[in-house]
Design an enzyme around this catalytic site. Structure first.
Site, PDB file in Angstrom:
ATOM      1  N   HIS A 223      -4.087  -2.969  -5.615  1.00  0.00           N
ATOM      2  CA  HIS A 223      -4.683  -4.211  -5.106  1.00  0.00           C
ATOM      3  C   HIS A 223      -3.706  -5.008  -4.258  1.00  0.00           C
ATOM      4  O   HIS A 223      -4.093  -5.957  -3.589  1.00  0.00           O
ATOM      5  CB  HIS A 223      -5.188  -5.089  -6.254  1.00  0.00           C
ATOM      6  CG  HIS A 223      -6.494  -4.644  -6.823  1.00  0.00           C
ATOM      7  ND1 HIS A 223      -6.636  -3.466  -7.492  1.00  0.00           N
ATOM      8  CD2 HIS A 223      -7.726  -5.202  -6.797  1.00  0.00           C
ATOM      9  CE1 HIS A 223      -7.901  -3.324  -7.868  1.00  0.00           C
ATOM     10  NE2 HIS A 223      -8.588  -4.360  -7.450  1.00  0.00           N
TER      11      HIS A 223
ATOM     12  N   GLU B 290     -16.000   0.659   1.424  1.00  0.00           N
ATOM     13  CA  GLU B 290     -15.261   0.024   2.517  1.00  0.00           C
ATOM     14  C   GLU B 290     -15.467   0.727   3.858  1.00  0.00           C
ATOM     15  O   GLU B 290     -15.420   0.101   4.914  1.00  0.00           O
ATOM     16  CB  GLU B 290     -13.764  -0.039   2.184  1.00  0.00           C
ATOM     17  CG  GLU B 290     -13.417  -0.986   1.046  1.00  0.00           C
ATOM     18  CD  GLU B 290     -13.719  -0.408  -0.343  1.00  0.00           C
ATOM     19  OE1 GLU B 290     -14.052   0.785  -0.430  1.00  0.00           O
ATOM     20  OE2 GLU B 290     -13.631  -1.164  -1.326  1.00  0.00           O
TER      21      GLU B 290
END
Lengths: 322, 324
Positions: free
Chosen positions: B123, B54
């Site tokens: 998540h 990321e």
């Protein structure tokens, strides 16, 4: 483009040294200054191998890269001193100078931040010929300067992996100056050099004497040529030494005096000066002329910066958003 | 009017903006795999898969944006944003200012969040307030399917970095979206239901919960106004203040935890600028200050519920016999 002459490389290194030492002498008026004294050959040798269409990303020791790229010393000092005539109108200070007109996209003071952005800049360079985006010309490459400290960040590997995978024209330039803020490089890395880490990603990875400007320049020309013709990344490590402290002022009480003396004996400016004098390419009188010209330039720059106005306080809230 | 899912609305917005502007490109974890229609139309240069990294996805977007491209990156799930925050906050959000306006960062970051899929805390984490707190960024969190399309188109056209949060439970739910060009400007809240007794302010999934609470309140003879903020930064203060000055009562509802959240900001703005209009204290109904649980029952228990919102509104009205 004509390449810099041996004498002009010497003069630019002298200018960088004088510029940084002038700021260091006035650390009170230039907070946050991190010099790259001792590393001038890296900036001059590599930036001199770039073309105007190329883009540069650098780090907190950026003055050499900017000056080698042709930055105005007065505007650069004005920026460091927070004045309105600075490249970023005083909003950057020493640590985050960018200069669009010079193709210097950014200076990151987050160690590794420049590595993070480099693939994106190179992607725009690569797509620039087919997409109308500003600031790119066909064939441009992206040179990113970082240190051995940044190489210990995970983003170093993420950046190189993406550049290799996406075939991006990035020239990775690691200035291994043996210091990571106040920590010796050999306390944080098992290798003497960063090169093996880079090489494991499958791109050409070369290390050279970072204090020999001509060796750096030759290596950078070959590296830039590789990136330009193949469109793929290249890793160039310049083995050098930071001879001043992490920032100004810094008494360097933590530095081994013998080690410092050994590296100062390999000063890149002295090395090039003696080489040119010995070869008869530079007469002592000419050298004195260069020294005077550099000193005059830096004094004029300092006066310009000191006389530059402070930014209008209304600038506080401008440029946050477009 | 077409009836399409949020995923399709996002896909339409991307395709239309990529057609309109050759500088728009998209990349992220599985973007080229999951958006094969975009890959087929725009090619592998503009639709790219990335490593599961990321930091470099966001960094590459910031670098590309500085050079004039307009990247839309997909970071999948909001908690993964923490790995990309350096590039988003320290570079994209700050470097326009630090460069004295020389460089712009027109990029959009997509991320999913929200309870309902029982995916657990790594998540599902409502991180929007962290990005609201960072200068130079804009933050969008839509409720309606039409807004997903219209706000994303505005976000892509915006010259600033935009965080675009998507509730993961609504991805496959069809909803009405206008045919043809549909653009919703950033910074404008929507008054979804007009009312005179109490203002319910929310965004994303809990807007629907507020509408359900308003139905309950209507049965008690209470007329609730429901506002969907749509954009958290810039925040449409005018619409909030206009409503509270009319109703005198405010309940702010969101799924994120309370401390320093969007609800705290809305409450502070109202107390600073419309204190005289308040007939009762501002109430916040939020998720707990705890990691998101995975178990479905615990996850649902963490969500603001219509009953609780209605009860809070009735308490503000001083109503007797508040329903249990």
């Amino acid at each position: 483009m004509s390449q810099p002459s041996r004498i002009s490389m010497l003069e630019t290194m002298m200018l960088i040294r004088a510029h940084e030492e002038r700021l260091a002498a006035n650390a009170g008026s230039s907070p946050g200054t991190c010099t790259a004294v001792g590393q001038e050959a890296a900036a001059v040798g590599v930036v001199g191998a770039l073309l105007p269409r190329d883009r540069i990303l650098t780090n907190h020791r950026s003055a050499g890269h900017l000056l080698a790229r042709g930055a105005d010393p007065g505007r650069l000092m004005a920026e460091v001193m927070g004045r309105a005539d600075g490249y970023c109108r005083g909003k950057s200070g020493s640590l985050h100078v960018s200069a669009k007109e010079l193709g210097v996209v950014l200076t990151s003071t987050i160690v590794g931040g420049e590595l993070s952005l480099a693939p994106g800049v190179a992607l725009a360079q690569k797509m620039g010929s087919s997409v109308p985006n500003e600031g790119t010309e066909p064939g441009g490459i992206t040179a990113v300067f970082f240190g051995d400290g940044a190489a210990c960040e995970g983003i170093f590997h993420e950046s190189i992996n993406l550049a290799v995978t996406w075939q991006l024209p990035v020239l990775y330039v690691c200035e291994n100056n043996q210091w990571q803020a106040f920590v010796r490089r050999d306390e944080t890395m098992p290798h003497e050099q960063v090169r093996p880490w880079a090489a494991s990603h499958g791109l050409p990875a070369v290390a050279v004497d970072g204090n020999d400007v001509e060796a750096v320049h030759a290596a950078a020309l070959a590296a830039a040529e590789h990136v330009r013709t193949t469109g793929t990344p290249y890793f160039l490590e310049l083995v050098t030494y930071r001879t001043r402290g992490h920032y100004e002022p810094d008494d360097q009480a933590y530095v081994d005096k013998d080690e410092l003396a050994r590296w100062k004996a390999r000063d890149p400016i002295a090395l090039q000066r003696e080489r040119l004098l010995a070869a008869g390419e530079l007469a002592p009188g000419e050298l004195a002329h260069l020294e005077q010209r550099v000193a005059d330039t830096v004094e004029a720059a300092f006066a310009f910066a000191q006389n530059s106005p402070w930014p209008d306080v209304r600038e506080l809230l401008t440029d946050v958003y477009a | 009017m077409q009836n399409i899912t949020v995923n399709d609305a996002v896909g339409q917005a991307l395709a239309e903006e990529m057609r309109r502007d050759a500088r728009v490109l998209t990349f992220g974890e599985g973007v080229a795999t999951n958006r094969r229609d975009l890959l087929a139309e725009f090619g592998a240069h503009r639709v790219r898969n990335t490593p599961l990294a990321e930091g470099i996805i966001a960094g590459a977007a910031a670098g590309a944006a500085a050079m004039g491209l307009r990247p839309v990156i997909d970071l999948l799930y909001a908690p993964f944003l923490t790995l990309s925050m350096d590039a988003i906050m320290n570079s994209a959000g700050k470097l326009r200012y630090l460069s004295g306006g020389q460089f712009e960062f027109p990029m959009v970051v997509l991320a999913r969040t929200g309870a309902g899929w029982t995916v657990g805390a790594q998540h599902n984490h409502n991180l929007e307030a962290m990005f609201v707190h960072a200068p130079g960024l804009k933050v969008v969190m839509p409720h309606s399917t039409a807004d997903y399309k219209g706000l994303l188109k505005s976000a892509i056209r915006d010259p600033n970095p935009v965080l675009f949060f998507m509730d993961m439970t609504v991805g496959y739910t069809p909803g009405p979206v206008p045919e043809g060009e549909h653009v919703v400007p950033l910074g404008q809240a929507a008054v979804l239901r007009a009312g005179r007794d109490v203002t319910l302010v929310s965004y994303s999934k809990t807007v629907a919960t507020c509408l359900a609470a308003a139905e309950q309140l209507a049965m008690r003879g209470v007329d609730a106004e429901v506002i969907d903020l749509r954009t958290l930064k810039p925040l449409d203060e005018a619409t909030i203040l206009r409503s509270v000055r009319k109703t005198g009562r405010l309940v702010v509802v969101h799924e994120a935890a309370a401390p320093c959240g969007v609800g705290a900001e809305v409450a502070a703005i109202v107390s600073e600028k419309a204190f005289a209009a308040l007939k009762a204290p501002v109430r916040r109904i939020t998720g707990p200050d705890a990691p998101a649980p995975s178990s479905w029952l615990l996850e649902q228990a963490a969500l603001p519920q219509a009953d609780g919102i209605a009860r809070a509104a009735l308490e503000l009205l001083g109503a007797e016999a508040v329903p249990a």
